[in-house]
Design a protein around this motif. Structure first.
Motif, short mmCIF file in Angstrom:
data_model
loop_
_atom_site.label_atom_id
_atom_site.label_comp_id
_atom_site.label_asym_id
_atom_site.label_seq_id
_atom_site.Cartn_x
_atom_site.Cartn_y
_atom_site.Cartn_z
N CYS A 1 0.80 -1.23 0.00
CA CYS A 1 0.00 0.00 0.00
C CYS A 1 0.84 1.28 0.00
N VAL A 2 2.15 1.16 -0.21
CA VAL A 2 2.99 2.35 -0.32
C VAL A 2 3.58 2.43 -1.73
N ARG A 3 4.15 3.57 -2.05
CA ARG A 3 4.72 3.79 -3.37
C ARG A 3 6.22 3.46 -3.37
N GLU A 4 6.83 3.49 -4.54
CA GLU A 4 8.26 3.20 -4.65
C GLU A 4 9.12 4.25 -3.96
N VAL A 5 8.63 5.48 -3.85
CA VAL A 5 9.41 6.55 -3.20
C VAL A 5 9.33 6.49 -1.68
N ASP A 6 8.42 5.69 -1.16
CA ASP A 6 8.26 5.52 0.29
C ASP A 6 9.24 4.45 0.76
N PHE A 7 9.56 4.46 2.05
CA PHE A 7 10.40 3.38 2.57
C PHE A 7 9.79 2.78 3.81
N VAL A 8 10.08 1.49 4.01
CA VAL A 8 9.55 0.76 5.16
C VAL A 8 10.68 0.10 5.93
N GLY A 9 10.43 -0.15 7.20
CA GLY A 9 11.42 -0.82 8.03
C GLY A 9 10.94 -0.90 9.47
N TRP A 10 11.87 -1.28 10.31
CA TRP A 10 11.54 -1.42 11.74
C TRP A 10 11.71 -0.08 12.44
N TYR A 11 10.62 0.50 12.94
CA TYR A 11 10.70 1.68 13.79
C TYR A 11 11.22 1.26 15.15
N ARG A 12 10.73 0.13 15.62
CA ARG A 12 11.22 -0.50 16.84
C ARG A 12 11.34 -1.99 16.54
N GLN A 13 12.56 -2.47 16.50
CA GLN A 13 12.87 -3.82 16.03
C GLN A 13 11.96 -4.89 16.64
N ASP A 14 11.36 -5.68 15.77
CA ASP A 14 10.49 -6.81 16.13
C ASP A 14 9.21 -6.43 16.87
N ARG A 15 8.92 -5.12 16.97
CA ARG A 15 7.70 -4.68 17.66
C ARG A 15 6.85 -3.72 16.83
N VAL A 16 7.48 -2.72 16.20
CA VAL A 16 6.73 -1.69 15.48
C VAL A 16 7.32 -1.52 14.08
N ALA A 17 6.49 -1.78 13.08
CA ALA A 17 6.88 -1.55 11.69
C ALA A 17 6.58 -0.09 11.36
N GLY A 18 7.37 0.46 10.45
CA GLY A 18 7.15 1.85 10.08
C GLY A 18 7.27 2.05 8.59
N ALA A 19 6.66 3.13 8.13
CA ALA A 19 6.78 3.55 6.73
C ALA A 19 6.83 5.07 6.72
N VAL A 20 7.63 5.62 5.81
CA VAL A 20 7.71 7.06 5.65
C VAL A 20 7.24 7.39 4.25
N LEU A 21 6.27 8.30 4.17
CA LEU A 21 5.64 8.64 2.91
C LEU A 21 5.72 10.14 2.68
N PRO A 22 6.59 10.59 1.77
CA PRO A 22 6.59 12.02 1.43
C PRO A 22 5.25 12.36 0.79
N GLN A 23 4.68 13.52 1.13
CA GLN A 23 3.34 13.89 0.66
C GLN A 23 3.35 15.27 0.04
N GLY A 24 2.22 15.63 -0.49
CA GLY A 24 2.01 16.96 -1.05
C GLY A 24 1.58 17.91 0.05
N THR A 25 0.68 18.80 -0.30
CA THR A 25 0.26 19.83 0.65
C THR A 25 -1.18 19.63 1.11
N VAL A 26 -1.66 18.39 1.14
CA VAL A 26 -3.01 18.07 1.61
C VAL A 26 -3.10 18.41 3.10
N SER A 27 -4.29 18.80 3.56
CA SER A 27 -4.45 19.16 4.97
C SER A 27 -4.12 17.97 5.87
#
Length: 143
Positions: free
Chosen positions: A76-102
């Motif tokens: 559900c993320v795009r190629e420009v987004d990245f995923v990984g462990w925010y907290r190893q073996d407990r919390v997955a994370g993704a970072v999604l650069p966005q536009g100027t939506v509210s």
């Protein structure tokens, strides 16, 4: 399990995703993107996904659940987004650069997209405990 302090990929056993960033790499890239977002009019969204069997506490994810969770998250993320462990073996994370939506609209759209994707891939008993948090990072919105 010891937390790896060198930025790198983590291998996910049994996953079609293959590799995700380990906690050190994820936080390194998150810091770089957060700094970039502070200087730009464009926002960035941090998505945090965990399973909570008890309130306020993220539980360890088995290899199988982590693999399934990351497969759904990557879907559900795009190629420009990245995923990984925010907290190893407990919390997955993704970072999604966005536009100027509210902020409120953006968080709601992203959260719904992630929840829909993950609920399709996770077992029903695990999806009951699914916790998705979406945080907008960047400059404060002007009113």
């Amino acid at each position: 399990m010891a937390i790896e302090s060198t930025p790198a990929y983590s291998r996910l056993r049994g996953s079609s995703v293959g590799h995700v960033y380990n906690e050190a790499a994820f936080h390194y890239f998150l810091a770089a993107d957060r700094s970039r977002a502070q200087r730009s009019p464009r926002a960035m969204v941090l998505v945090l996904v965990s399973l909570r069997l008890s309130p306020g506490r993220s539980d360890f994810l088995t290899d199988s659940l982590a693999s399934t969770l990351f497969t759904g998250l990557v879907a559900c993320v795009r190629e420009v987004d990245f995923v990984g462990w925010y907290r190893q073996d407990r919390v997955a994370g993704a970072v999604l650069p966005q536009g100027t939506v509210s902020s409120a609209e953006l968080r709601s759209l992203v959260r719904n997209r992630v929840l829909t994707s993950l609920k399709k891939s996770l077992p029903v008993d695990a999806s009951t405990y699914l916790h998705v948090r979406v945080v907008r990072l960047g400059r404060k919105e002007e009113r």
